[in-house]
Design a protein around this motif. Structure first.
Motif, PDB file in Angstrom:
ATOM      1  N   LYS A 277     -32.525   0.101  24.948  1.00 48.09           N
ATOM      2  CA  LYS A 277     -31.089   0.125  24.659  1.00 48.09           C
ATOM      3  C   LYS A 277     -30.708   1.227  23.668  1.00 48.09           C
ATOM      4  O   LYS A 277     -29.559   1.294  23.235  1.00 48.09           O
ATOM      5  CB  LYS A 277     -30.645  -1.230  24.112  1.00 48.09           C
ATOM      6  CG  LYS A 277     -30.714  -2.359  25.129  1.00 48.09           C
ATOM      7  CD  LYS A 277     -29.728  -2.126  26.270  1.00 48.09           C
ATOM      8  CE  LYS A 277     -29.689  -3.300  27.231  1.00 48.09           C
ATOM      9  NZ  LYS A 277     -28.720  -3.085  28.331  1.00 48.09           N
ATOM     10  N   ASN A 278     -31.689   2.059  23.311  1.00 45.74           N
ATOM     11  CA  ASN A 278     -31.443   3.206  22.413  1.00 45.74           C
ATOM     12  C   ASN A 278     -30.884   2.783  21.060  1.00 45.74           C
ATOM     13  O   ASN A 278     -29.943   3.381  20.533  1.00 45.74           O
ATOM     14  CB  ASN A 278     -30.507   4.230  23.077  1.00 45.74           C
ATOM     15  CG  ASN A 278     -31.117   4.864  24.308  1.00 45.74           C
ATOM     16  OD1 ASN A 278     -32.304   5.187  24.314  1.00 45.74           O
ATOM     17  ND2 ASN A 278     -30.316   5.025  25.347  1.00 45.74           N
ATOM     18  N   PHE A 279     -31.480   1.738  20.482  1.00 51.11           N
ATOM     19  CA  PHE A 279     -31.090   1.341  19.137  1.00 51.11           C
ATOM     20  C   PHE A 279     -31.486   2.440  18.150  1.00 51.11           C
ATOM     21  O   PHE A 279     -32.482   3.127  18.332  1.00 51.11           O
ATOM     22  CB  PHE A 279     -31.800   0.044  18.735  1.00 51.11           C
ATOM     23  CG  PHE A 279     -31.116  -1.201  19.248  1.00 51.11           C
ATOM     24  CD1 PHE A 279     -30.543  -1.239  20.504  1.00 51.11           C
ATOM     25  CD2 PHE A 279     -31.061  -2.344  18.473  1.00 51.11           C
ATOM     26  CE1 PHE A 279     -29.931  -2.381  20.980  1.00 51.11           C
ATOM     27  CE2 PHE A 279     -30.451  -3.493  18.931  1.00 51.11           C
ATOM     28  CZ  PHE A 279     -29.879  -3.502  20.195  1.00 51.11           C
ATOM     29  N   SER A 280     -30.716   2.583  17.097  1.00 55.78           N
ATOM     30  CA  SER A 280     -31.085   3.534  16.051  1.00 55.78           C
ATOM     31  C   SER A 280     -32.315   3.034  15.304  1.00 55.78           C
ATOM     32  O   SER A 280     -32.655   1.844  15.363  1.00 55.78           O
ATOM     33  CB  SER A 280     -29.929   3.720  15.068  1.00 55.78           C
ATOM     34  OG  SER A 280     -29.692   2.514  14.350  1.00 55.78           O
ATOM     35  N   ARG A 281     -32.985   3.940  14.591  1.00 52.49           N
ATOM     36  CA  ARG A 281     -34.192   3.561  13.869  1.00 52.49           C
ATOM     37  C   ARG A 281     -33.900   2.472  12.830  1.00 52.49           C
ATOM     38  O   ARG A 281     -34.662   1.520  12.685  1.00 52.49           O
ATOM     39  CB  ARG A 281     -34.800   4.790  13.186  1.00 52.49           C
ATOM     40  CG  ARG A 281     -36.094   4.508  12.408  1.00 52.49           C
ATOM     41  CD  ARG A 281     -36.606   5.764  11.760  1.00 52.49           C
ATOM     42  NE  ARG A 281     -37.001   6.745  12.749  1.00 52.49           N
ATOM     43  CZ  ARG A 281     -38.215   6.798  13.290  1.00 52.49           C
ATOM     44  NH1 ARG A 281     -39.136   5.918  12.929  1.00 52.49           N
ATOM     45  NH2 ARG A 281     -38.513   7.732  14.170  1.00 52.49           N
ATOM     46  N   ILE A 282     -32.799   2.612  12.121  1.00 45.95           N
ATOM     47  CA  ILE A 282     -32.451   1.626  11.094  1.00 45.95           C
ATOM     48  C   ILE A 282     -32.199   0.259  11.719  1.00 45.95           C
ATOM     49  O   ILE A 282     -32.653  -0.773  11.212  1.00 45.95           O
ATOM     50  CB  ILE A 282     -31.215   2.096  10.301  1.00 45.95           C
ATOM     51  CG1 ILE A 282     -31.532   3.379   9.528  1.00 45.95           C
ATOM     52  CG2 ILE A 282     -30.746   1.006   9.347  1.00 45.95           C
ATOM     53  CD1 ILE A 282     -30.361   3.961   8.771  1.00 45.95           C
ATOM     54  N   ALA A 283     -31.478   0.239  12.845  1.00 50.39           N
ATOM     55  CA  ALA A 283     -31.192  -1.024  13.518  1.00 50.39           C
ATOM     56  C   ALA A 283     -32.475  -1.686  14.000  1.00 50.39           C
ATOM     57  O   ALA A 283     -32.635  -2.915  13.902  1.00 50.39           O
ATOM     58  CB  ALA A 283     -30.246  -0.786  14.685  1.00 50.39           C
ATOM     59  N   ARG A 284     -33.419  -0.874  14.503  1.00 48.34           N
ATOM     60  CA  ARG A 284     -34.686  -1.429  14.968  1.00 48.34           C
ATOM     61  C   ARG A 284     -35.478  -2.047  13.815  1.00 48.34           C
ATOM     62  O   ARG A 284     -36.039  -3.134  13.949  1.00 48.34           O
ATOM     63  CB  ARG A 284     -35.521  -0.339  15.650  1.00 48.34           C
ATOM     64  CG  ARG A 284     -35.127  -0.107  17.120  1.00 48.34           C
ATOM     65  CD  ARG A 284     -35.983   0.954  17.754  1.00 48.34           C
ATOM     66  NE  ARG A 284     -35.557   2.286  17.324  1.00 48.34           N
ATOM     67  CZ  ARG A 284     -36.156   3.413  17.694  1.00 48.34           C
ATOM     68  NH1 ARG A 284     -37.233   3.365  18.464  1.00 48.34           N
ATOM     69  NH2 ARG A 284     -35.701   4.578  17.291  1.00 48.34           N
ATOM     70  N   ILE A 285     -35.513  -1.351  12.697  1.00 48.50           N
ATOM     71  CA  ILE A 285     -36.252  -1.859  11.536  1.00 48.50           C
ATOM     72  C   ILE A 285     -35.648  -3.179  11.049  1.00 48.50           C
ATOM     73  O   ILE A 285     -36.363  -4.143  10.767  1.00 48.50           O
ATOM     74  CB  ILE A 285     -36.256  -0.808  10.405  1.00 48.50           C
ATOM     75  CG1 ILE A 285     -37.092   0.412  10.832  1.00 48.50           C
ATOM     76  CG2 ILE A 285     -36.809  -1.411   9.118  1.00 48.50           C
ATOM     77  CD1 ILE A 285     -37.030   1.556   9.850  1.00 48.50           C
ATOM     78  N   ILE A 286     -34.313  -3.229  10.968  1.00 47.42           N
ATOM     79  CA  ILE A 286     -33.637  -4.442  10.503  1.00 47.42           C
ATOM     80  C   ILE A 286     -33.914  -5.611  11.447  1.00 47.42           C
ATOM     81  O   ILE A 286     -34.210  -6.731  11.003  1.00 47.42           O
ATOM     82  CB  ILE A 286     -32.122  -4.197  10.364  1.00 47.42           C
ATOM     83  CG1 ILE A 286     -31.843  -3.195   9.241  1.00 47.42           C
ATOM     84  CG2 ILE A 286     -31.381  -5.509  10.119  1.00 47.42           C
ATOM     85  CD1 ILE A 286     -30.401  -2.775   9.136  1.00 47.42           C
ATOM     86  N   LEU A 287     -33.835  -5.353  12.749  1.00 49.68           N
ATOM     87  CA  LEU A 287     -34.043  -6.427  13.719  1.00 49.68           C
ATOM     88  C   LEU A 287     -35.496  -6.908  13.718  1.00 49.68           C
ATOM     89  O   LEU A 287     -35.759  -8.117  13.823  1.00 49.68           O
ATOM     90  CB  LEU A 287     -33.649  -5.957  15.122  1.00 49.68           C
ATOM     91  CG  LEU A 287     -33.661  -7.015  16.231  1.00 49.68           C
ATOM     92  CD1 LEU A 287     -32.805  -8.216  15.825  1.00 49.68           C
ATOM     93  CD2 LEU A 287     -33.167  -6.436  17.537  1.00 49.68           C
TER      94      LEU A 287
END
Length: 321
Positions: A277-287
């Motif tokens: 889904k092309n999440f940003s790096r920050i969003a991936r880390i948070i999730l």
């Protein structure tokens, strides 16, 4: 001179990690998990002779400075895994059934070495001291919990206290799964650390590469794993949570091991989906941090079960194409 400097520094780092694991509660657990990495790197970079000298220095230091039991722990709990990783590095071109050893097989070898060494260590320590080193002292933990909770406390505090005390009482019955999950995790962590560091050093040899974590899956073993999952689920209805006979102990430990496999499967799928889904790096880390919270573990396990049953990664890739 550089080789001798590495010998002293990596051996000292191994001793420091083991000591941190002994004297510091949570931080020490993280250190102890990675204690085999410095010795393995010493062998991979400078050879078997330096690895042997490093092991000898480590054992002598722990034996003289602390205790024979500490030296024994290093010899059985740390050294075998380091030697296994060094052997995999040395035999990089070794073929099994005309195929080079894959990263997955290398991980399995490391996990097996860690499990066998910890089992041997457990037996010897039990014989020498009468204590189980993988299970905390129940009386000491109960005293800590009582001091933290206090004599009073609200209903929620008392409920948490009761749950923790119940978990302490159950721990002896789930020792096999604790041993397998802990040792497997230790093998994976040390192998991945050595792989990453050695790839950065660009040496002549290297460890077998691993696929990206988002590609980790046990779907190829689904025909074996899913029936076992169904059987353990059905058997759970016939087990009383307060009685621990042999069948209940076996089913409980098997279920915990399966949950660990499905947790890895679910977390890998979550990482794959975020990249899909092309999440940003920050969003991936948070999730990912959010999914690692204990309250989310059951959801990740259910996600792993669903992914193994329906192969979401393949279906979504085809739908996207």
């Amino acid at each position: 001179a550089k080789a001798f400097a590495r010998l002293i520094s990596l051996t000292a780092l191994t001793a420091l990690l083991i000591l941190c694991g002994t004297f510091f509660p949570f931080f020490g657990f993280v250190c102890m998990i990675a204690a085999a990495t410095p010795l393995a790197l010493l062998g991979c970079i400078d050879g078997a002779n330096f690895l042997s000298v490093g092991i000898l220095l480590l054992e002598l230091f722990l034996f003289v400075t602390f205790s024979p039991l500490m030296s024994l722990y290093a010899a059985l709990g740390c050294v075998p895994l380091a030697v296994t990783i060094y052997t995999l590095y040395l035999k990089y071109n070794f073929k099994f059934n005309n195929n080079k050893i894959s990263g997955g097989v290398a991980l399995l070898i490391c996990a097996s070495a860690a499990i066998i060494s910890k089992l041997l260590l457990l037996i010897i320590f039990k014989f020498l001291t009468g204590r189980n080193i993988l299970i905390p002292d129940a009386a000491q933990l109960e005293l800590i919990i009582n001091n933290l909770a206090g004599p009073g406390g609200g209903a929620e505090v008392q409920q948490v206290k009761a749950s923790l005390l119940q978990a302490i009482a159950v721990m002896p019955y789930i020792l096999p799964s604790i041993l397998i999950i802990y040792s497997s995790f230790e093998g994976v962590v040390n192998y991945v650390l050595c792989l990453k560091i050695l790839n950065k050093l660009n040496l002549n040899k290297k460890l077998p590469d691993l696929p990206k974590f988002q590609e980790w899956t046990f779907i190829s073993q689904a025909k074996s794993i899913m029936p076992v999952l169904i059987l353990t689920f059905i058997a759970g209805f016939f087990i009383d949570g307060d009685s621990w006979f042999e069948g209940a102990i076996f089913i409980t430990n098997l279920r915990l091991i399966l949950n660990a496999l499905f947790f890895v499967q679910g977390l890998a799928f979550a990482v794959w989906w975020m990249n899909f889904k092309n999440f940003s790096r920050i969003a991936r880390i948070i999730l990912i941090i959010f999914l690692l919270f204990p309250l989310m573990w059951m959801g990740v396990i259910l996600l792993g079960v669903s992914d193994m049953a329906f192969n979401f990664r393949l279906r979504l890739s085809k739908q996207d194409n």
